[in-house]
Write an enzyme that holds these catalytic residues in place. Structure first.
Site, mmCIF file in Angstrom:
data_model
loop_
_atom_site.group_PDB
_atom_site.id
_atom_site.type_symbol
_atom_site.label_atom_id
_atom_site.label_comp_id
_atom_site.label_asym_id
_atom_site.label_seq_id
_atom_site.Cartn_x
_atom_site.Cartn_y
_atom_site.Cartn_z
ATOM 1 N N THR A 13 -36.133 -16.520 35.566
ATOM 2 C CA THR A 13 -35.805 -17.298 36.755
ATOM 3 C C THR A 13 -36.852 -17.197 37.855
ATOM 4 O OG1 THR A 13 -34.163 -17.495 38.547
ATOM 5 C CG2 THR A 13 -34.447 -15.329 37.577
ATOM 6 N N ASP A 14 -36.930 -18.258 38.671
ATOM 7 C CA ASP A 14 -37.768 -18.246 39.864
ATOM 8 C C ASP A 14 -37.240 -17.260 40.905
ATOM 9 O OD1 ASP A 14 -35.465 -19.727 40.324
ATOM 10 O OD2 ASP A 14 -36.479 -21.379 41.345
ATOM 11 N N LYS A 34 -32.473 -9.911 36.228
ATOM 12 C CA LYS A 34 -33.368 -10.750 35.430
ATOM 13 C C LYS A 34 -34.774 -10.156 35.374
ATOM 14 C CE LYS A 34 -32.689 -14.115 33.619
ATOM 15 N NZ LYS A 34 -32.324 -14.328 32.186
ATOM 16 N N ALA A 63 -27.330 -15.658 29.477
ATOM 17 C CA ALA A 63 -27.534 -14.885 30.706
ATOM 18 C C ALA A 63 -26.291 -14.953 31.575
ATOM 19 C CB ALA A 63 -28.739 -15.427 31.483
ATOM 20 N N MET A 96 -26.315 -26.039 29.167
ATOM 21 C CA MET A 96 -27.021 -27.309 29.367
ATOM 22 C C MET A 96 -28.341 -27.353 28.626
ATOM 23 S SD MET A 96 -26.681 -28.452 33.350
ATOM 24 C CE MET A 96 -27.522 -26.976 33.949
ATOM 25 N N THR A 121 -25.511 -15.967 34.938
ATOM 26 C CA THR A 121 -26.257 -16.779 35.903
ATOM 27 C C THR A 121 -25.499 -17.077 37.199
ATOM 28 O OG1 THR A 121 -25.478 -18.804 34.829
ATOM 29 C CG2 THR A 121 -27.588 -17.900 34.079
ATOM 30 N N TYR A 150 -28.365 -10.510 40.751
ATOM 31 C CA TYR A 150 -28.785 -11.404 39.669
ATOM 32 C C TYR A 150 -30.302 -11.358 39.497
ATOM 33 C CZ TYR A 150 -30.353 -15.792 37.579
ATOM 34 O OH TYR A 150 -31.011 -16.734 36.819
#
Length: 295
Positions: free
Chosen positions: A104-105, A132, A63, A16, A65, A128
């Site tokens: 990522t948060d 990261k 990644a 995306m 994800t 995950y």
């Protein structure tokens, strides 16, 4: 004839964000080359080296994800998010490129209860998230010209993502049950693409130093309230039932509060994305095939 514009290579070019990055990079006077997973395995050093050769800018969107699947496929998640990240960083160094690595948060555990600053210590919960965070550390160690960009809750064209799933569920007539005890900042990939280009221009111009940057929409909202807002904006009349994360039955621990502050961007006076409500309302309004109530 090769373009005179500097080359920007986007790994993970089938996703995306990459779809929005091409026009954003080209508006930023860069030649954009999207490299999909099928074209370049980021766990293959030679393949990555060949892909990024000659690049002025490398954006690593590639990644693993799938958060729940990562709990089962730990080796693959680690290979991509840790080993692959380090390989891309090394290739960027050899090419002399500026590297923008998406993270990522989820590197935070959510216990702070307030927006996380770039200097807050990460405490990842699941496979995950841990992969990261490990990838971030290796990227920074391997590449002096690396910008780590943490984001989260992405939606846009070419999904899958949270809002498309909500719309599909509502249209099917099935109950729409959404967790109310997880809070984040839904972020439109079009706005994130613009954010990345602004940061890249500042970085290559010597304005933005390497390091960690948080890049999400402004504001915070629970998944439950975000779902209700999206359905209302889309004109879909569907009841939304709040549930807890425990009721959802996910095998993966998730942060209950993963809102990020944007101090690094703000201190430099750089563009920051709009409030999540404004961006989400525009995305819904501009969809080619907007969801609508069943006739």
């Amino acid at each position: 004839m090769r373009s005179a514009r500097p080359l920007a290579v986007v790994l993970g070019g089938g996703g995306m964000l990459a779809r929005e990055l091409r026009p954003a990079l080209e508006r930023g006077d860069l030649e954009a080359r999207l490299v999909a997973r099928e074209q370049c395995d980021i766990t293959d050093p030679e393949a990555v080296r060949a892909c990024v050769e000659g690049a002025r800018v490398v954006v690593n969107c590639a990644a693993f994800t799938q958060v729940d699947l990562a709990e089962k496929e730990r080796e693959q998640a680690h290979a991509v998010n840790v080993g692959g990240a380090e390989i891309v960083a090394g290739a960027a160094v050899r090419s002399g490129a500026f590297l923008f690595h998406l993270s990522t948060d989820y590197v935070f555990d959510g216990k702070k209860g307030a927006p996380y600053d770039e200097h807050d210590p990460p405490a990842p919960l699941g496979v995950y998230a841990r992969s990261k965070w490990a990838g971030e550390q290796l990227v920074r160690a391997a590449c002096a010209k690396a910008w780590i960009v943490r984001t989260g809750e992405l939606y846009g064209t070419g999904g899958p993502h949270f809002f498309d799933k909500i719309f599909a569920r509502a249209r099917s007539g099935h109950p729409v049950r959404v967790v109310s005890d997880q809070t984040g900042s839904p972020t439109w990939t079009r706005e994130l693409a613009r954010q990345l280009v602004v940061l890249a221009q500042a970085a290559t111009g010597g304005v933005a130093p390497p390091g960690v940057y948080h890049a999400t929409a402004q504001g915070a909202v629970s998944f439950f309230d975000a779902a209700r807002f999206a359905l209302e904006m889309a004109g879909i009349d569907a009841a939304v039932e709040p549930i807890s994360t425990a009721e959802l039955g996910s095998p993966t621990p998730r942060p209950s509060y993963s809102v990020l502050s944007h101090g690094a961007l703000e201190r430099l006076g750089l563009y920051c994305m709009r409030h999540w409500r404004d961006a989400l309302a525009e995305w819904i309004a501009t969809r080619l095939d907007p969801p609508s109530a069943a006739s």
